[in-house]
Every structure is written in C-alpha cells, then in structure tokens.
Design an enzyme around this catalytic site. Structure first.
Site, PDB file in Angstrom:
ATOM      1  N   ARG A  47      38.681  23.547  37.964  1.00  0.00           N
ATOM      2  CA  ARG A  47      37.895  23.933  36.798  1.00  0.00           C
ATOM      3  C   ARG A  47      36.415  24.035  37.157  1.00  0.00           C
ATOM      4  O   ARG A  47      35.682  24.858  36.620  1.00  0.00           O
ATOM      5  CB  ARG A  47      38.091  22.912  35.658  1.00  0.00           C
ATOM      6  N   ASP A 170      23.842  43.433  28.874  1.00  0.00           N
ATOM      7  CA  ASP A 170      25.262  43.733  29.056  1.00  0.00           C
ATOM      8  C   ASP A 170      25.334  45.077  29.769  1.00  0.00           C
ATOM      9  O   ASP A 170      25.068  46.125  29.185  1.00  0.00           O
ATOM     10  CB  ASP A 170      25.957  43.794  27.692  1.00  0.00           C
ATOM     11  N   LYS A 195      36.689  45.419  33.008  1.00  0.00           N
ATOM     12  CA  LYS A 195      36.494  46.861  32.959  1.00  0.00           C
ATOM     13  C   LYS A 195      36.345  47.460  34.365  1.00  0.00           C
ATOM     14  O   LYS A 195      37.270  47.424  35.147  1.00  0.00           O
ATOM     15  CB  LYS A 195      35.304  47.169  32.062  1.00  0.00           C
TER      16      LYS A 195
END
Length: 371
Positions: A47, A170, A195
């Site tokens: 983690r 972004d 993407k």
C-alpha cells in the site's frame, strides 16, 4: 532523452539476477525486514510502495519534468486526493467546462467543506476577479472535456504565483507527449492514466505529478499511502507496457483526428466542430504556443436535437459507442446523456475519441451515420 526514449527506458528497474528486460510483476504485499528493523529492499508494504508502482511513478515524473508522481487507482481518486488535502473552508477556482466526475465530487462530496466557483478560464482577464481571501487553488483542464476549450497555462500560472495559489492542470486530453504544464508554471499535473497513458481501454488509473516535493506534496503522499487507493502491481505493469508506445500512439491519434476534424468541419449536417487544430478554434494560437500537437479528441454539434445526435451514434459500424477515451479503438458517445440532467453540455453534442484505425474507414463510417 527525448520523450520516445524516456517512455521506453525511464521505468527500467535495477537489473535483477534473472536479467529481465521487461519489468516483472511484483505481487508481494509485504517485504523482508533486516536485522536492524529496516527494509533493505526499499519496500515495506505494497500500500505504501511497490516496485511496479515506483517504476510507473518514475517514468511519468520524467515525462512531465516533475520532482515526484503519486499514482492512484483511478483518475477520480487522484483528483480527489488534491481536494482532500485542502483545509476546510478553502476556496477553489475551477473551469466551467470541468470534467463532470470532478465537478460532481465538488458538488456532492466537498460541498460542505470547500467552496468553489466554476469560471471560464479562457477569459484570463476575468479569472483574477474570482480570487478571494480564502482562495487556495486554481484547477485548470486543458483541453477541456467535452468542449475542447484551451486555457493559457502560463497566464494562469502567473495569476497563481501572484496570489500564492496552488495551480493544478488536468492534462488528460493532451498526455505528457503533447503538453508539459510544469514547464509552463503549474505546480501539479493530473492525468487519468486510464486514457492515453493506458491507451488500450483495459486498465484504470490516475496520477499526480508535482513540480516540487513541498508541504502539499507531503499531504497528498500521505493520502495516497494511508488511504491506500493505489493501483495494483498488475495495473502498473499494464501502464508501464503502454507508456513504451505512448509517443507513437499519440502521433497516430493526432494525425487521424486532424483529418477527421477537417472532414466534419465541412459536412452539411454538422453545425460546429470543437478541435484545437482547426484555425477557427478560439484558442488556436494558444494551442500552438503550449502544445506539440492538437490531440486525438474532438466534439461536434450535429444539426438537430438530442434525438438526431443519438441517431448518429446508434448508426456507426466501426466506432464503438462507449464512454472513455484514449484507446486504440475509436469511441463515440452522446455526451449529455452520460453527464445527467444537470449537465450544461449541449444536447446535440457528440464526443469522439479518434483511434488508430485507417482514417478512410473512420470517415466512411461517419459519412453513413450522418447520412
């Protein structure tokens, strides 16, 4: 190194005794401790860190020219980590054409702790008037989703610096190949790695790349490691595989999108085309200044209403009617129906992610669908 070389070699780990050329998948969730209680292998618990995630964060950092990258399990969790790191009562300036997932986060999850204004960031002269005493962050999205608006990153960064604000960009629609916001003054670059970075519609992920390892970076890093919304080793492996071809895939996406935009811009049943590469695009000159290509995304307004737009997306044969973008296959969708009843996206807007099929086949498919 140039981007094409960086994408292939920056993720290389120290060569193992088995001589792997491709980074192997490290599935262990925990790691040996030394006699002194330390971690001689450099990792404690998956983690917190993992060899595959470290390699992924390294290559994205180098492609973006940043000091460090935090990888997340999705683009939404990456963006959310920024909002979570802000103090309650903070004010955000966000784009009016903000990705609906992030806009929904602000409106439904952070509405009680943060305040925000959705502003047309292409009107630089007006942006500064929204800065308040409690404003801490400007969030830009360029090119934007789905109207393909382009914000002047350098101009916005100057406003952010003047008022000592955090500036996040972004850059999902551009990818690190076409645009590097940190070089233009941004503090943080966000990507939905699902993407273009993933590029094959088979892995979910997000990333935040920081210009400097500062106090805000420490807060986000803590959210990443303690919250644990991190990509799995296999997710990181897939993203690392995809990044190696990113530069060449982007070239193909751009080439096809430019030709498709030119074709649609002259079609009698298309009311408007939103594509940064068209000279008619309102921010075309800014695009040429801050990007190295025009991207593989475009949107069109069909003549008629929502029903007519739906008829077009229901008539394609090669395009796939689906949400998301950046894959090798071309995707098409009626965007307003995805965003819900509160959307401000025009009802006759169709968003297109131009893939890597032959451009003649894509044009022929839209010709018959529009006809």
């Amino acid at each position: 190194m140039k981007a094409e070389t960086t994408a292939i070699h920056a993720s290389d780990l120290v060569k193992s005794n088995t001589g792997d050329v491709t980074t192997p998948i490290h599935l262990s969730t925990t790691y040996y401790r030394g006699e002194d209680g330390g971690y001689p292998g450099g990792h404690m618990y998956s983690r917190v860190s993992n060899p595959n995630r470290s390699a992924l964060e390294k290559v994205i950092s180098e492609l973006e020219g940043g000091a460090d990258t935090c990888a997340f399990s999705s683009g939404n969790t990456a963006g959310m980590a920024v909002f979570q790191a802000l103090k309650p009562g903070s004010h955000i300036i966000a784009p009016d054409d903000m990705y609906w997932g992030f806009k929904k986060q602000l409106l439904t999850i952070f509405a009680d702790t943060l305040s925000f204004d959705f502003v047309d960031l292409t009107e630089i002269a007006k942006v500064e008037s929204y800065v308040k005493s409690n404003t801490v962050l400007i969030w830009a999205e360029t090119p934007s989703n789905p109207l393909l608006k382009v914000s002047d990153i350098e101009a916005l960064s100057n406003i952010a610096k003047q008022h000592k604000l955090i500036f996040v960009v972004d850059s999902t629609f551009a990818s690190p190949i076409l645009q590097n916001p940190i070089a233009l003054g941004a503090n943080i670059v966000m990507h939905s790695t699902t993407k273009y970075i993933g590029g094959h519609s088979d892995v979910l992920g997000g990333s935040l790349t920081f210009a400097a390892k500062n106090e805000f970076w420490e807060k986000v890093k803590n959210i990443q490691e303690t919250g644990g919304a991190v990509p799995s080793p296999f997710d990181c492996f897939l993203l690392l595989r995809s990044i190696k071809t990113l530069a060449y895939r982007i070239k193909g996406h751009c080439e096809n999108a430019e030709k498709l935009a030119d074709y649609l811009n002259q079609h009698p049943k298309v009311e408007a085309v939103f594509y940064p590469g068209l000279p008619s695009h309102p921010q075309h000159e800014i695009v040429k200044k801050q990007m190295r290509g025009f991207g593989g995304m475009l949107s069109i307004l069909t003549k008629g209403d929502a029903e007519n737009a739906r008829k077009v997306v229901n008539s394609v044969k090669i395009f796939t009617q689906a949400t998301s973008l950046g894959g090798v296959e071309s995707l098409i969708e009626h965007r307003a129906s995805v965003e819900g009843p509160t959307t401000k996206t025009p009802q006759n807007l169709i968003r297109i992610s131009v893939g890597l099929e032959h451009i003649d086949d894509l044009i022929a498919d839209l010709e018959q669908a529009l006809g």
